[in-house]
Design an enzyme around this catalytic site. Structure first.
Site, short mmCIF file in Angstrom:
data_model
loop_
_atom_site.label_atom_id
_atom_site.label_comp_id
_atom_site.label_asym_id
_atom_site.label_seq_id
_atom_site.Cartn_x
_atom_site.Cartn_y
_atom_site.Cartn_z
N SER A 297 22.24 -29.66 -41.28
CA SER A 297 22.70 -31.03 -41.04
C SER A 297 23.11 -31.68 -42.36
O SER A 297 22.80 -31.19 -43.44
CB SER A 297 21.61 -31.85 -40.35
OG SER A 297 20.46 -31.91 -41.15
N ASP A 298 23.80 -32.79 -42.20
CA ASP A 298 24.20 -33.57 -43.37
C ASP A 298 24.29 -35.03 -42.98
O ASP A 298 24.71 -35.36 -41.86
CB ASP A 298 25.55 -33.10 -43.91
CG ASP A 298 25.82 -33.67 -45.28
OD1 ASP A 298 25.22 -33.17 -46.25
OD2 ASP A 298 26.58 -34.65 -45.38
#
Length: 192
Positions: free
Chosen positions: A75-76
């Site tokens: 994720s980011d």
């Protein structure tokens, strides 16, 4: 319920974030943590969730040899303000400048999640709008000195002191601002 659904899979969380790790524990998911350093560089023409989608996918590409039952989750998160991405601050001055720029304004917190196996790749994202009150320099420096928010996009954690005193309102998922839209992750995993 989710634990039973995922019993035949090996879930890999590719994140050093203690907040994301805690979310997985709270969902009662059996998982292992494995991270591979990636240069988080994206094409300059990307905007908003295009950036987080790109970076979540980029992080997943670092994992070359997934086993048959592996499910990798990367994720980011970015803070999006005035058509510009705010990542993690480099130092105290950078953190100050970010918080000063957020003061008295609305911004979006954008998180993308990439769920990948040998058979599929899915990217989902979420956007939460956060309204900050006007901050004094004294409040900003107090927060930076006492909470050292250098591992947080936009130089703040909503669950910390600054969130208590600075946030007038949020529109969208609180957990997304903490670092993971858990409701969207749950939906994807429960429907595997």
């Amino acid at each position: 319920m989710l634990k039973e659904k995922l019993k035949d899979y090996h879930i890999i969380l590719a994140s050093k974030s203690p907040r994301r790790q805690q979310f997985f524990k709270d969902l009662n998911i059996d998982f292992t943590i494995k991270t591979i350093e990636v240069d988080e560089i994206y094409p300059k023409e990307l905007k908003g969730l295009e950036i987080t989608d790109f970076l979540a996918d980029l992080k997943s590409k670092a994992f070359k040899n997934l086993s048959e039952n592996d499910i990798l989750i990367t994720s980011d998160t970015i803070v999006w303000l005035d058509d510009k991405a705010l990542g993690k601050p480099k130092d105290e001055t950078d953190a100050y400048n970010m918080l000063r720029s957020l003061s008295g304004k609305n911004h979006d917190v954008i998180t993308s999640i990439c769920i990948k196996s040998n058979h599929f790749l899915k990217i989902v994202n979420d956007v939460t709008t956060v309204s900050f009150k006007d901050l004094t320099d004294e409040e900003i420096w107090y927060y930076i000195k006492n909470y050292k928010p250098f591992d947080k996009a936009g130089a703040y954690g909503i669950q910390e002191w600054i969130g208590f005193i600075a946030i007038d309102k949020i529109e969208g998922s609180y957990f997304n601002v903490v670092g993971l839209p858990v409701h969207k992750l749950y939906k994807e995993l429960v429907n595997l």
